[in-house]
Write a protein that holds these residues in place. Structure first.
Motif: not given
Length: 548
Positions: A98-99, A111-114, A126-127, A133-134
């Motif tokens: 996530y960002c 994935e990053s950059g989706a 972060g991941r 839980m987020f």
């Protein structure tokens, strides 16, 4: 009437994700918050985690009494329109990154950059960690951390107080007044003959497990001929082949990832799932599903007023008449229903009732028949099924029983065989009997974890009753009645043929002629120089070709 409107909660043929969705909706509308519901269904690895906060461990331990974990690699997102969040499975085998941006956007993807994001606007990246839980509260306009969220949920009820007051520790139960009736040497030999033991099973399988605490090493391939095509009586579990993950579930390393693996077994704990019912804590937690004789007797004699045990003997008449086995199965299913109606929380299915006129139902058949009968009656959740069995000695036998509904297993004959070999000095002079039995239990437990891991499963509670097997060579009438829902592509032996196979072994031990004082030399693994004849006739070959 209101319950009839929401039942059944799930229906056959749904996808795994839709089953989860149905349960989330039911538990959410029962009054629990969405994060609370997700923590119930997809818990962290708690029972082997010594550094976890006690309040979180108490929450997970209590809810393990009411709900098996939804296990397997997954990144799950959820929302009720006001909050939106995501949680990761206990292994963390799925990526969730996530960002957070300065223009009030939160972007999460595998994935990053989706999605294209201006790097200058990124505040935080972060991941998700395993089991974490987020959560984004869109009403408050803030991100709630895993620690803050779970502390609020886990301290909402006095879970530790409920567990301390109502949980039953099997080690603290008093020793039973009636001691376990040990099998004598003569009985051990008869029982070994009746259940189909061979010298190979004793020397190569059981002895190795008791001596070294692990399964014997064999070749990669299992090339024993199919049980349905053998002219010799076979162990019923030989008709069942373990499935393994072939698509998205990666196998787990059960040794290096021991933290997330669990053999925890819970017996009892029935209550109202739609409420925070503290009666769920009234249960017995076992570290593993393999019971020694004393533990079984403690369970059999437990009586707390609300927690009682009932023993049902699994025998059928050994007069060779067709239909005897089916009648016996109907009888034990009827007795099991009566036991539930009478308020018993533990049913012990025991095969220690054989004599010259009565043979025992194969334990796998008896267990699964009762398991599915109670499911059809809608009362399976109310009892634990404990197996007191002599025809279970290697890991596959245990796995098959657990996969088809057994809650715990007492392999009394395997333990008695270890004792007999010990007294005959087959282990050497410097061995300890209690250590040998402990090693055997450990070998079974490690073997079970290895089997779970091939399917990407971490916990026994997730494997329990999951039927992750393919049946080869059992008639559809038997499968539909006793192994409902299991994969079976070809027909084969029916109730009467299974009874005849059991009787062949039974009469080897209890026939009119005195049994030879020696077991068969080879089992299913040993190379056979004269080869065992198998009935590869054109019809069976044609059926196999169609199935594959």
């Amino acid at each position: 009437q209101e319950m009839d409107m929401i039942l059944p909660v799930t229906k056959p043929g749904q996808s795994d994700s839709s089953y989860l969705d149905n349960m989330v909706e039911l538990l959410y509308h029962s009054g629990r918050s969405l994060p609370h519901t997700m923590m119930m269904l997809i818990p962290e690895a708690w029972d082997g985690h010594d550094q976890m906060d006690p309040y979180k461990k108490d929450f997970y331990e209590f809810h393990a009494c009411m709900m098996e974990p939804w296990d397997g690699p997954a990144s799950i997102s959820f929302t009720d329109g006001e909050i939106i969040g995501a949680t990761l499975d206990r292994n963390g085998l799925r990526p969730s990154r996530y960002c957070v941006t300065s223009d009030d956007r939160v972007i999460m993807a595998s994935e990053s950059g989706a999605l294209p994001v201006d790097p200058q606007k990124v505040i935080k990246r972060g991941r998700l960690q395993p089991g974490k839980m987020f959560l984004v509260d869109m009403k408050k306009g803030e991100i709630i951390s895993d620690e803050e969220l779970k502390k609020e949920i886990c301290t909402s009820q006095p879970y530790r107080e409920w567990l301390d007051k109502m949980k039953i520790d099997i080690n603290e139960l008093p020793s039973p007044k009636i001691r376990f009736n040990k099998l004598q040497s003569e009985d051990i030999f008869k029982y070994q003959k009746a259940f189909g033991y061979s010298r190979e099973d004793l020397d190569v399988v059981i002895k190795e497990m008791a001596e070294h605490g692990k399964e014997p090493i064999g070749s990669m391939g299992y090339d024993a001929p199919l049980a349905v095509l053998s002219e010799k009586p076979q162990h019923l579990s030989s008709y069942f082949k373990q499935l393994f993950a072939q698509v998205t579930n990666p196998p787990i390393d059960p040794i290096r990832e021991k933290l997330v693996m669990s053999l925890t077994t819970i017996i009892g704990g029935s209550g109202n799932l739609l409420e925070e019912d503290k009666s769920f804590a009234h249960s017995i937690k076992l570290d593993d599903p393999i019971l020694n004789n004393e533990q079984l007797e403690k369970l059999r004699s437990v009586d707390t007023g609300k927690f009682q045990s009932k023993t049902i003997y699994t025998y059928f008449k050994a007069d060779g008449k067709d239909g005897n086995l089916r009648k016996a199965i109907d009888r034990i299913c009827r007795y099991a229903t009566d036991a539930v109606d009478d308020g018993f929380e533990v049913i012990v299915l025991s095969d220690r009732s054989m004599d010259s006129g009565h043979a025992t139902i194969p334990s796998l058949l008896a267990c699964s028949a009762v398991h599915h009968h109670l499911i059809r009656k809608g009362v399976r959740r109310k009892v634990g099924l404990v197996m007191e069995v002599g025809d279970v000695w290697e890991v596959h036998h245990f796995a098959a029983l657990l996969g088809f509904g057994a809650t715990a297993i007492n392999p009394y004959l395997a333990l008695a065989s270890i004792r007999e070999m010990f007294h005959k000095n087959e282990f050497g002079k410097e061995t300890d009997l209690d250590q040998l039995k402990y090693n055997y239990k450990k070998a079974v437990g490690d073997g079970l974890l290895k089997i779970f891991s091939k399917m990407g499963i971490s916990t026994l509670q997730s494997y329990h009753g999951a039927q992750i097997f393919e049946i080869i060579g059992i008639d559809k009438a038997v499968v539909n009645t006793c192994f409902t829902g299991a994969i079976s592509r070809i027909n084969g032996v029916g109730f009467d043929e299974i009874a005849k196979e059991a009787l062949v072994k039974h009469f080897n031990a209890f026939g009119t002629k005195l049994p030879q004082k020696v077991l068969e030399p080879g089992g299913i693994y040993q190379w056979k120089p004269e080869n065992e004849y198998h009935q590869f006739n054109p019809q069976s070959v044609h059926l196999l070709q169609q199935a594959t």
